[in-house]
Enzyme design. Structure first.
Site, PDB file in Angstrom:
ATOM      1  N   GLU A 136       0.872  -1.181   0.000  1.00  0.00           N
ATOM      2  CA  GLU A 136       0.000   0.000   0.000  1.00  0.00           C
ATOM      3  C   GLU A 136       0.903   1.224   0.000  1.00  0.00           C
ATOM      4  OE1 GLU A 136      -2.844   0.150   3.291  1.00  0.00           O
ATOM      5  OE2 GLU A 136      -2.827   2.338   3.245  1.00  0.00           O
ATOM      6  N   GLU A 141      -2.536  11.647   2.936  1.00  0.00           N
ATOM      7  CA  GLU A 141      -3.322  11.101   4.044  1.00  0.00           C
ATOM      8  C   GLU A 141      -3.142  11.962   5.285  1.00  0.00           C
ATOM      9  OE1 GLU A 141      -2.258   7.177   5.463  1.00  0.00           O
ATOM     10  OE2 GLU A 141      -4.340   6.716   5.943  1.00  0.00           O
TER      11      GLU A 141
END
Ligand SMILES: *[C@@H]1O[C@H](CO)[C@@H](O)[C@H](O)[C@H]1NC(C)=O
Ligand SMILES: *[C@@H]1O[C@H](CO)[C@@H](O)[C@H](O)[C@H]1NC(C)=O
Ligand SMILES: *[C@@H]1O[C@H](CO)[C@@H](O)[C@H](O)[C@H]1NC(C)=O
Ligand SMILES: *[C@@H]1O[C@H](CO)[C@@H](O)[C@H](O)[C@H]1NC(C)=O
Ligand SMILES: *[C@@H]1O[C@H](CO)[C@@H](O)[C@H](O)[C@H]1NC(C)=O
Ligand SMILES: *[C@@H]1O[C@H](CO)[C@@H](O)[C@H](O)[C@H]1NC(C)=O
Length: 364
Positions: A136, A141
């Site tokens: 990932e 974020e």
């Protein structure tokens, strides 16, 4: 003279092959975004107080569509519900590209992001199957009132990145293994940016910018360029990162094989609320003065989420000549959009907005 000409001939034959040149393989700008992404409608795997809506529902309720993105272009819009008290979960969107990529240069010109809003946990990321063994990459974020972007990798065992001075951010944790015993659960290897322009309110106030992610067998690098300072080769869709982009915001590289840990990743955008990160750190953020828990706040204050939306001008994926030769880029359902590269998304095909909404609908 003759040998000089021969030399030039050989150079002109071999030059194109000795330097990797990135070619556009997928342009998700404009209408193509909705053709190339699937809506995820299951329960949030990160336990968020959220209900992810389908394309049809998101379109009919104005959660997904297009908005004016400045300079008379139209940006892809993905918002959240701002009307309802929602103790069962606030309506939102999570989308994944139907196509997965093996190595890529992903360029996203983002005008607005949901960041900096208490209770939110937005992300722009790339995800493999069978998490975490195929990896990932979290490009954008953050949670709650966070002011700078977090760039993070999550993998299985055996990937530890090196610290360095050759990137702008600061390495916070070095072990990408989600179960690394010396780190908080699922921390991964994470580089925190140092500029407030990279996330949340200041990113939005400045009109956003470009995040460029280069993933090769040797490294994963992320650059951020504020609006007004894009490299020319990004504007012209002929990106050459090694030529003029300068110091990246993050470099993930270490004594491990990148290809062992990152395979066939899909591109994902989502906005969730509370859950395993935003909820877990609520009490340690300034947001805690707003409500006793993240869930209380998100359920009861719909109008506070008006800024919790993504607006994306351009999303393009490039691969270099060599990668395309041995590409493991899979296209389960959608063909490549083909055609010449576009530097600006075209307007959506029909412009009539829903009555009272600034969000224009999607026509496939
Ligand atoms: C989106 O909504 C409009 C009506 O506002 C409708 O005409 C269109 O077909 C919808 N698109 C999709 C993909 O559901
Ligand atoms: C609008 O165009 C100007 C001039 O080309 C440019 O500097 C600015 O970044 C553009 N704004 C957006 C939102 O694309
Ligand atoms: C960045 O944001 C933080 C937190 O909101 C603030 O304390 C800091 O002053 C900001 N830095 C700059 C350079 O604006
Ligand atoms: C990496 O180096 C920087 C600068 O020396 C330091 O501040 C940071 O804590 C280091 N990170 C880790 C995870 O060791
Ligand atoms: C945060 O504090 C409230 C009380 O103010 C408490 O009910 C809640 O359990 C705390 N949450 C966490 C994650 O510690
Ligand atoms: C390509 O991807 C498929 C499906 O994930 C996998 O089975 C195959 O081994 C991959 N091939 C190469 C050359 O990496």
């Amino acid at each position: 003279m003759r040998s000089h000409k021969l030399f030039l001939l050989l150079v002109s034959i071999f030059f194109p092959f000795t330097f990797a040149a990135y070619q556009l393989v997928q342009d998700y700008s404009g209408d193509a975004f909705w053709q190339g992404f699937d809506f995820f409608t299951d329960t949030d795997p990160t336990d968020g107080l959220v209900q992810f809506k389908s394309l049809e529902e998101a379109n009919s309720t104005g959660l997904a569509g297009f908005i004016e993105g400045g300079n008379s272009s139209f940006a892809i819009y993905m918002g959240v519900d701002t009307e309802e008290v929602a103790p069962q979960g606030r309506a939102s969107i999570r989308v994944s590209s139907t196509q997965s990529f093996q190595h890529a240069l992903v360029i996203a010109d983002i005008v607005h992001m949901p960041g900096g809003v208490c209770g939110t946990w937005p992300a722009f990321w790339m995800l493999g199957t069978d998490w975490p063994s195929n990896g990932e990459i979290d490009i954008v974020e953050g949670v709650n009132d966070q002011a700078t972007n977090s760039m993070t990798l999550h993998t299985g065992e055996g990937a530890v990145v090196s610290n360095g001075t050759d990137f702008l951010g600061e390495l916070v944790t070095s072990n990408c293994d989600v179960n690394a015993p010396e780190q908080p659960m699922n921390a991964g290897c994470s580089i925190g940016d140092i500029s407030n322009l990279t996330f949340g309110n200041e990113f939005n106030a400045a009109g956003g910018g470009v995040f460029a992610t280069e993933w090769t067998s040797d490294f994963i690098k992320i650059w951020f360029f504020a609006r007004g300072s894009f490299p020319d080769d990004i504007v012209s869709s002929t990106p050459a990162p090694s030529e003029s982009w300068g110091t990246p915001n993050s470099i993930f590289q270490g004594p491990f094989n990148i290809d062992d840990h990152f395979k066939n990743l899909q591109i994902v955008f989502d906005t969730t609320f509370c859950g395993q990160w935003a909820g877990a750190v609520w009490n340690t953020s300034t947001c805690a003065t707003l409500a006793p828990t993240c869930e209380d706040y998100v359920a009861n204050n719909p109008r506070d989420f008006a800024e919790a939306y993504w607006a994306i001008n351009i999303l393009q994926v490039f691969q270099d000549d060599a990668e395309q030769e041995s590409a493991n880029t899979t296209t389960p359902t959608e063909p490549s959009t083909g055609g010449p590269p576009r530097t600006r998304p075209g307007p959506p095909r029909r412009l009539r907005s829903r009555s009272g909404s600034r969000v224009l609908p999607i026509f496939l």
